[in-house]
Scaffold this motif. Structure first.
Motif, PDB file in Angstrom:
ATOM      1  N   LYS A 178      20.296  17.457  -8.318  1.00 15.36           N
ATOM      2  CA  LYS A 178      21.353  17.169  -7.664  1.00 15.36           C
ATOM      3  C   LYS A 178      21.402  15.698  -6.606  1.00 15.36           C
ATOM      4  O   LYS A 178      20.916  15.957  -5.902  1.00 15.36           O
ATOM      5  N   TRP A 545      27.196  24.118  13.790  1.00 13.36           N
ATOM      6  CA  TRP A 545      25.726  23.876  13.933  1.00 13.36           C
ATOM      7  C   TRP A 545      25.017  23.063  15.021  1.00 13.36           C
ATOM      8  O   TRP A 545      24.229  23.831  16.030  1.00 13.36           O
ATOM      9  N   PHE A 609      24.466  21.303   3.837  1.00 15.09           N
ATOM     10  CA  PHE A 609      24.250  22.585   3.697  1.00 15.09           C
ATOM     11  C   PHE A 609      24.617  22.572   1.772  1.00 15.09           C
ATOM     12  O   PHE A 609      24.021  23.671   1.244  1.00 15.09           O
ATOM     13  N   THR A 610      25.396  21.458   1.166  1.00 15.61           N
ATOM     14  CA  THR A 610      25.945  21.327  -0.482  1.00 15.61           C
ATOM     15  C   THR A 610      23.944  21.050  -1.205  1.00 15.61           C
ATOM     16  O   THR A 610      23.708  22.192  -1.997  1.00 15.61           O
ATOM     17  N   ILE A 612      21.526  21.956   0.117  1.00 11.99           N
ATOM     18  CA  ILE A 612      20.329  22.915   0.020  1.00 11.99           C
ATOM     19  C   ILE A 612      20.342  24.430  -0.584  1.00 11.99           C
ATOM     20  O   ILE A 612      20.212  25.557  -0.288  1.00 11.99           O
ATOM     21  N   THR A 613      22.147  24.701  -1.105  1.00 12.44           N
ATOM     22  CA  THR A 613      22.330  25.913  -1.487  1.00 12.44           C
ATOM     23  C   THR A 613      22.546  25.504  -3.191  1.00 12.44           C
ATOM     24  O   THR A 613      22.638  24.328  -3.734  1.00 12.44           O
ATOM     25  N   ILE A 614      23.077  26.736  -3.771  1.00  8.96           N
ATOM     26  CA  ILE A 614      22.455  26.900  -5.119  1.00  8.96           C
ATOM     27  C   ILE A 614      24.797  26.949  -5.724  1.00  8.96           C
ATOM     28  O   ILE A 614      24.504  27.168  -5.069  1.00  8.96           O
ATOM     29  N   ALA A 615      24.262  25.923  -6.297  1.00  8.45           N
ATOM     30  CA  ALA A 615      25.594  25.656  -6.930  1.00  8.45           C
ATOM     31  C   ALA A 615      26.342  27.210  -7.295  1.00  8.45           C
ATOM     32  O   ALA A 615      26.061  27.139  -8.113  1.00  8.45           O
ATOM     33  N   HIS A 616      28.453  27.843  -6.772  1.00 12.66           N
ATOM     34  CA  HIS A 616      28.671  28.542  -7.417  1.00 12.66           C
ATOM     35  C   HIS A 616      29.712  27.912  -8.924  1.00 12.66           C
ATOM     36  O   HIS A 616      30.151  27.427  -8.885  1.00 12.66           O
TER      37      HIS A 616
END
Length: 631
Positions: A178, A545, A609-610, A612-616
């Motif tokens: 990514k 944050w 945060f985009t 480290i997160t899994i895309a929906h």
């Protein structure tokens, strides 16, 4: 019969030629693949070893025997690069000659045999080609001494290392990674490498702890400016140069540098790599990537060079020797343009030697604005200037008639960012002038009050330079400083914060809702729903944050007031760098929280945060709408 035999022999000859041609292509492909693999291995090993030897050479105090070993190793590394590049030329000659900087690459490549020939000649015989420099004779000509100079050899090795490591890094981009995660990883690796360099014995006078080295590397790479040690007294000139390189690379961007060198010395790149780079540079066309990279680096170096001259002119004859003043000028020009706010003087710009130098403060403020305005905006105005100049020239020489025309060059992004910046600088200067007129600024002449007010309207927006201790400021001035730090600079710049365009979009959206508008319109354009959603997401994440980090600090730093902790957290997350003076006294846990805040702030809260997160995965159906009570 004879004619038939001739036809048969001709057919056999054609078959033999086809057969041999097939075998040639088959085996050449295998040979080419083997040469490519060998070239890559040799060049990668040579590049890594070069950097390690350079670090060892300048980072440690060496004995004469180890100095001789390093000298011999440099020649072997040159031989490694010569072999690796030769194999690359042999296996990919048709591609190599199409590379953008093939002429420069070839010229540097030919320097290696010249160095070997000169060493062989002045050593007297071939078996002493890898001897120490003390065994060399005295070359009679300047060009001979130039090629045998150790700093030229170091520069040559470093240049080759950067080129080929950039190729390896850029080739990694086409992997299924990514863009956000790649962006995060590049800064993380640079911070870790910088921490190791700052812990070298020759980088500091009295050594530095791991957490402090990590903190200083993070504040440099993330161009924040918060410091836990005094830069001038803790770091040697070599350590300060390391900080300066971290600021420069961190300010412009790791990917920008590596992509520039990779695209400069590669004939082609994968389509996936170009798409990822296009997204990271926010560029619409693939064909513009290399041009954009050149413009970013050229414009940055141009402004930094001009800034260094103006700073040097303002401090000339006041800081000691000419060498010290030159280094001071370069250091502060880069630190200001990259919005780092790090100074190598005691007490930052509050040092007695420069605290009354209002011309210096003015130029640093201008550099901060130029670095924080954003590369797309600078390119917009450069494009407009070029368009206007060309049309004016054509009108003067009679190639076209004079007409009034405003080209659509200054886009909505530029309009909002510049308008918000001007409002923030103008209103901020006026408010600081009024608030601190009879307080911090009371003992200054009128020009000093104006320039210092301008300086403190600019520096909180992610730069972090300071001339006075913030503990002397009144409460309204501190609250104004927090607000300016929170807003920060513009997108695609060297600064941080939530960004000027985010604030503009949020304000325009709120105003549109108050006036009951269905669409948010600006300059005959309406803002997309995705832009509005992203703006509010950035604001919520930033505030969330900041509050969370302040809460954690309140648990670990019980000796500090909540406002001091909140101020420090906002400064770190916005990469502003201003401090209430509590950063050096923080515990290891407190420093770690600020390190993470600086890192998230430099990456961007939404990007972090985009990444480290899994895309929906978007569904192909919608649920029924529901209206909630708000306000």
């Amino acid at each position: 019969m004879h004619q038939g035999n001739y036809r048969i022999s001709t057919n056999i000859s054609n078959m033999d030629f086809t057969h041999w041609n097939f075998l040639y292509k088959l085996y050449w492909k295998k040979i080419q693949k083997a040469l490519t693999k060998a070239s890559s291995i040799v060049l990668f090993i040579s590049s890594v070893l070069t950097l390690l030897f350079i670090v060892y050479q300048f980072g440690f105090t060496l004995t004469q025997s180890r100095e001789n070993l390093i000298f011999t190793s440099r020649i072997y590394l040159l031989a490694g690069f010569f072999i690796g590049i030769s194999l690359h030329y042999i296996s990919h000659f048709q591609e190599v000659i199409r590379e953008k900087m093939f002429a420069i690459d070839l010229l540097l490549y030919l320097c290696i045999p010249i160095i070997f020939i000169l060493r062989w000649y002045f050593c007297g015989y071939a078996d002493r080609i890898f001897t120490d420099a003390s065994d060399l004779g005295n070359p009679p000509y300047l060009w001979q001494r130039f090629f045998l100079n150790r700093y030229f050899i170091y520069s040559l090795l470093t240049f080759f290392s950067i080129i080929h490591l950039s190729r390896f890094i850029f080739s990694f981009i086409h992997r299924n990674v990514k863009p956000a995660l790649l962006f995060i990883g590049s800064f993380l690796l640079l911070i870790l490498a910088g921490s190791g360099l700052l812990m070298l014995p020759n980088a500091t006078y009295n050594g530095i702890s791991l957490i402090d080295a990590l903190f200083m590397a993070t504040t440099s790479v993330c161009v924040t400016g918060l410091t836990v040690v005094d830069v001038g007294s803790a770091f040697t000139p070599m350590g300060q140069i390391i900080l300066l390189l971290l600021i420069q690379i961190g300010g412009i961007g790791v990917i920008t540098f590596t992509s520039f060198f990779a695209l400069s010395f590669m004939s082609n790149t994968s389509f996936e790599s170009q798409l990822i780079l296009k997204d990271m540079l926010n560029e619409k066309k693939l064909g513009n990537l290399f041009r954009i990279l050149i413009h970013i680096i050229f414009v940055s170096f141009l402004f930094e060079t001009i800034g260094a001259y103006l700073i040097w002119n303002s401090v000339s004859g006041t800081l000691g020797s000419a060498k010290e003043e030159l280094f001071f000028s370069i250091f502060h020009s880069i630190s200001a343009y990259c919005n780092a706010g790090i100074s190598n003087l005691d007490n930052n710009l509050g040092n007695s030697a420069v605290i009354g130098n209002y011309q210096l403060h003015l130029w640093i403020g201008v550099l901060i604005i130029l670095g924080g305005i954003g590369f797309p905006i600078l390119f917009n105005y450069i494009h407009l200037f070029r368009h206007t100049t060309v049309n004016l020239f054509k009108t003067l020489i009679g190639k076209q008639k004079h007409y009034f025309h405003i080209p659509h060059i200054i886009n909505l992004h530029t309009y909002l960012a510049v308008s918000t910046t001007l409002i923030l600088v103008g209103v901020g200067t006026l408010l600081f002038f009024l608030i601190e007129y009879n307080h911090t600024l009371s003992n200054l002449p009128i020009e000093g009050r104006i320039i210092e007010s301008f300086f403190y309207a600019v520096t909180p927006r992610t730069a972090g330079f300071s001339t006075y201790s913030l503990s002397l400021f009144s409460s309204p001035a501190l609250l104004l400083t927090v607000l300016l730090m929170f807003i920060g600079a513009s997108p695609m710049s060297t600064g941080g914060g939530i960004k000027t365009t985010t604030v503009a979009v949020a304000f325009l959206t709120t105003w549109g809702i108050i006036k009951n508008k269905d669409h948010i319109e600006v300059k005959h354009r309406h803002l997309s729903r995705a832009t509005i959603r992203q703006a509010f997401a950035i604001i919520i994440l930033f505030i969330g944050w900041t509050v969370f980090a302040t809460f954690l600090l309140s648990l670990t730093e019980t000796h500090c007031s909540i406002f001091q902790l909140f101020f420090e957290t906002v400064s770190a997350t916005a990469t502003a760098g201003l401090s209430m003076g509590i950063t050096p006294s923080l515990s290891t846990y407190g420093k770690t929280i600020l390190i993470l805040s600086m890192f998230i702030g430099r990456i961007g809260v939404l990007t972090f945060f985009t990444g480290i997160t899994i895309a929906h995965q978007n569904r192909r159906y919608n649920y029924p709408k529901e209206t909630l009570l708000l306000g």
